[in-house]
Design an enzyme around this catalytic site. Structure first.
Site, mmCIF file in Angstrom:
data_model
loop_
_atom_site.group_PDB
_atom_site.id
_atom_site.type_symbol
_atom_site.label_atom_id
_atom_site.label_comp_id
_atom_site.label_asym_id
_atom_site.label_seq_id
_atom_site.Cartn_x
_atom_site.Cartn_y
_atom_site.Cartn_z
ATOM 1 N N TRP A 211 25.825 -2.396 -8.611
ATOM 2 C CA TRP A 211 26.875 -3.120 -9.333
ATOM 3 C C TRP A 211 27.892 -2.243 -10.068
ATOM 4 O O TRP A 211 28.814 -2.757 -10.709
ATOM 5 C CB TRP A 211 26.231 -4.099 -10.332
ATOM 6 N N GLU B 99 32.541 -10.295 -5.405
ATOM 7 C CA GLU B 99 31.146 -10.714 -5.478
ATOM 8 C C GLU B 99 30.793 -11.684 -4.347
ATOM 9 O O GLU B 99 30.211 -12.752 -4.583
ATOM 10 C CB GLU B 99 30.848 -11.314 -6.854
ATOM 11 N N ASP C 268 33.290 -6.257 -17.489
ATOM 12 C CA ASP C 268 32.889 -7.655 -17.403
ATOM 13 C C ASP C 268 32.381 -8.182 -18.740
ATOM 14 O O ASP C 268 31.172 -8.339 -18.912
ATOM 15 C CB ASP C 268 31.808 -7.802 -16.317
ATOM 16 N N GLU D 155 27.624 -14.838 -22.043
ATOM 17 C CA GLU D 155 26.805 -14.239 -20.981
ATOM 18 C C GLU D 155 26.167 -12.913 -21.416
ATOM 19 O O GLU D 155 24.963 -12.719 -21.251
ATOM 20 C CB GLU D 155 27.662 -14.029 -19.735
ATOM 21 N N ASN E 121 33.357 -19.582 -8.303
ATOM 22 C CA ASN E 121 32.573 -19.370 -7.083
ATOM 23 C C ASN E 121 32.471 -20.726 -6.390
ATOM 24 O O ASN E 121 31.593 -21.524 -6.676
ATOM 25 C CB ASN E 121 31.163 -18.862 -7.422
HETATM 26 C C1 GCV Z 1 31.514 -16.719 -11.851
HETATM 27 C C2 GCV Z 1 30.272 -11.994 -13.741
HETATM 28 C C3 GCV Z 1 29.252 -13.083 -13.840
HETATM 29 C C4 GCV Z 1 29.342 -14.035 -12.672
HETATM 30 C C5 GCV Z 1 30.774 -14.577 -12.588
HETATM 31 C C6 GCV Z 1 31.710 -13.394 -12.443
HETATM 32 C C7 GCV Z 1 33.170 -13.807 -12.414
HETATM 33 O O1 GCV Z 1 29.959 -11.107 -12.697
HETATM 34 O O2 GCV Z 1 27.980 -12.521 -13.953
HETATM 35 O O3 GCV Z 1 28.419 -15.061 -12.878
HETATM 36 O O4 GCV Z 1 30.927 -15.482 -11.537
HETATM 37 O O5 GCV Z 1 31.545 -12.531 -13.544
HETATM 38 O O6 GCV Z 1 33.832 -13.642 -13.430
HETATM 39 O O7 GCV Z 1 33.643 -14.253 -11.395
#
Ligand code: GCV
Length: 665
Positions: A528, A273, A352, A380, A189
């Site tokens: 989502w 996103e 994810d 995560e 990001n």
């Molecule tokens: C870097 C998930 C995570 C996001 C991450 C995204 C991705 O949605 O929660 O924090 O963003 O994956 O892989 O790009």
């Protein structure tokens, strides 16, 4: 002298036996002036001094070889790129390789083998890396924070500046020691100051960093903002087919490569996103990736384009749209149209990084496109490096999965290694779990995932157990009995975590945003696309031919297997099917009873992990012991919370009591 404030992880060698040994170095075809070779020799000296003798002398004076062993390093074409062959004898060690990386990896293999109990004369190993590219992806932001980081702040960035210090070099050493050859330093990001990494503001520091990486055979990569022409170029479009945009990128890339000639290339998260991408202009993902690939090609660079593209503004009422389908739907029909210096980077599952997901149907679904597997060692959804969750068994399952894309060489390991298509731009990438905590990974035991990913990416034939044992020996050097206790803890930890969280492939049910701890309906009515669809009769998402049709994205054998609840692997049942609570599983238990039992067991087993850890107290350095102990107590709280919220929720929803009459609220 400043005391070192970070641990040496698995390179903190312990003495394995005492021997006064000197080594003479004989280099044939390689030069000590090559910085990778110089570092390999310095690693050999440091490692051997710590492992077997207080001061291993290195000399290249062969006239005076009296009494010394010889480390003979020979360049040969017979060993594949970045591979090595090592052989010990009474005279010393012969290390053969075809390039400097091979020498470095060979030295680390020697040290690893000795640290794990081999004598130098017993060494005998020939190995070529399974995957050409073995990469770490940092999600580090330039303000020093880390997206999904659980071990402190970034050691690359602080207050929008690039940080370079001794720790940077140690980090490069650790990565080289497990065979990593590419590192993306910034978050996918790309926002704020990170968009300026490709400008003069940061070239000097990046060049220094790139140099440190190069010294350890690692290529620097950067995540790129697809909207750079707008955000830093002052243009009003970033349409990949716009001539002005293309020439902006041409100039920019030329500027970048003049200053960073060894840059490996760019990683891009587009149309995902909230990140910008080609869709805004009615263009395809291939249009976006190919434009950048063409621009970077003259410099030998590559574009790694992520397939994590889905609609994150879904309406929960809509049962036909299925986030799991998105990657395949967007990328499959463009198979074959990506240019040869594009790699598509595909997350291991279609959603994810949940504790259990089927393998993404894109892996092997694509047959004419370079592919790279993306996994997440940052925990995560798997316990935030508080809960113990050794993830290598999960990665092994993914690699061993037969896609049925062709008669032979059809596993994910075959696809991402390049064996299936015969391509060189292929490999594995991990979202890394490091930060500036003293122990790098927050939980000392989470370093097993860091170590394990690299080792597995280098040699996909290693088992999760072999990797665990290596890591334990190199990190803690425990007596055999205790080694076994810790190894078993690691190996069962993923199952334990799965038992007390979301079962049978349903995933999610986590606290929104943070993703630690239970919130059964936390994402149920959100945008989502991550729903469990539970009602008073049953739970699960119908992804069969009668539902969203996701199961049909696989080749026939797998599609048929997943489509039928009888043949669907039980651990993925709720991923593919909506199932009544009264459905009988293979164990003879009803689904609801399985829920209750699994959550009670999971919590008890979490307590068992904590007890096992306590049994190791006298063998583990005190600070590490305490850090992990504290985390186990948090893990038990987490497991209790999951158990009670989950069981109460489903008891209330279904009205069916636990057969064993345990407390449910
Ligand atoms: C870097 C998930 C995570 C996001 C991450 C995204 C991705 O949605 O929660 O924090 O963003 O994956 O892989 O790009």
């Amino acid at each position: 002298m400043k005391t070192q404030t970070w641990s040496r992880l698995w390179l903190d060698y312990h003495k394995v036996y005492e021997e006064n040994k000197s080594y003479k170095i004989q280099l044939l075809g390689f030069s000590e002036k090559d910085r990778v070779i110089a570092n390999a020799l310095s690693e050999f000296k440091t490692g051997m001094s710590a492992l077997i003798s207080d001061d291993v002398l290195l000399s290249s004076d062969m006239d005076d070889a009296g009494g010394a062993s010889i480390l003979k390093i020979v360049m040969t074409d017979s060993v594949p790129t970045q591979g090595y062959s090592i052989k010990g004898s009474s005279e010393g060690i012969l290390l053969e390789a075809s390039d400097a990386n091979g020498v470095l990896y060979g030295v680390f293999a020697i040290l690893r083998a000795i640290a794990c109990g081999k004598r130098p004369e017993e060494l005998h190993e020939t190995l070529a890396p399974s995957n050409p590219l073995r990469m770490m992806n940092h999600w580090d932001n330039m303000d020093g924070s880390i997206e999904r980081g659980y071990s402190g702040n970034s050691f690359f960035f602080e207050d929008d500046e690039i940080v370079i210090n001794d720790r940077t070099r140690d980090y490069a050493r650790f990565m080289a020691s497990i065979g990593i050859n590419g590192i993306v330093i910034n978050n996918v990001n790309v926002k704020g100051a990170a968009s300026y990494l490709i400008t003069d503001r940061y070239f000097d520091r990046l060049s220094e960093l790139s140099g440190i990486f190069e010294d350890y055979g690692i290529r620097l990569f950067l995540s790129l903002n697809f909207a750079s022409p707008i955000e830093i170029g002052g243009m009003d479009t970033c349409d990949p087919l716009d001539k002005g945009v293309i020439s902006w990128w041409e100039k920019k890339t030329d500027e970048v490569y003049k200053r960073l000639p060894k840059l490996g290339g760019f990683l891009v998260k587009a149309d995902s996103e909230g990140r910008p991408g080609p869709f805004t202009y009615g263009r395809t993902q291939a249009d976006g990736a190919n434009m950048l690939a063409d621009v970077i090609k003259p410099y030998g660079g590559i574009i790694i384009w992520r397939c994590f593209v889905y609609n994150c503004t879904q309406d929960w009422r809509d049962k036909k749209t299925d986030r799991a389908r998105a990657g395949y739907d967007y990328f499959k029909e463009l198979d074959g149209s990506y240019h040869d210096n594009v790699i598509l980077q595909i997350k291991n599952g279609p959603m994810d990084f949940q504790i259990r997901e089927p393998v993404s149907p894109l892996l092997g679904g694509l047959k004419h496109t370079n592919q790279m597997l993306e996994v997440q060692i940052a925990q995560e959804y798997t316990g935030h490096q508080i809960d113990l969750c050794y993830l290598i068994p999960l990665y092994k399952e993914v690699l061993d999965f037969r896609t049925h894309c062709c008669a032979d060489n059809d596993t994910v390991a075959d696809v991402v290694s390049g064996r299936m298509m015969g391509n060189r731009l292929a490999g594995m990438a991990a979202v890394i779990n490091t930060g500036d905590d003293m122990n790098w990974t927050g939980n000392d035991l989470a370093a097993a995932n860091l170590y394990g990913f690299g080792r597995l990416a280098f040699d996909t034939t290693l088992t999760a157990k072999e990797i665990a044992i290596e890591w334990i020996r190199m990190t803690f050097a425990l007596p055999r009995n205790e080694e076994e206790v810790l190894c078993k803890m690691l190996l069962r930890s993923r199952g334990v975590y799965e038992k007390y969280t979301s079962p049978l492939g349903i995933g999610w049910m986590v606290t929104p945003n943070g993703h630690y701890g239970p919130s059964i309906d936390g994402y149920e009515y959100s945008r989502w696309g991550t729903y469990h669809r539970a009602d008073h009769l049953g739970i699960g998402v119908d992804r069969t031919d009668k539902g969203t049709g996701y199961a049909q994205q696989y080749y026939e054998e797998n599609a048929a297997m997943y489509n039928d609840p009888e043949s669907c692997p039980e651990e993925l049942l709720l991923f593919f099917h909506h199932i009544p609570y009264t459905f009988r599983l293979k164990s003879g238990k009803t689904l609801i009873q399985h829920f209750y039992d699994s959550h009670f067991e999971g919590e008890e087993e979490a307590e068992g992990l904590a007890r096992d850890w306590e049994s190791l107290e006298e063998f583990i350095p005190k600070e590490a012991y305490e850090r992990v102990k504290e985390r186990f107590s948090l893990q038990i709280d987490n497991a209790r919370e999951w158990r009670d919220q989950f069981n109460s929720y489903f008891f209330r929803k279904s009205g069916i009591a636990d057969e064993k009459g345990r407390t449910i609220y």
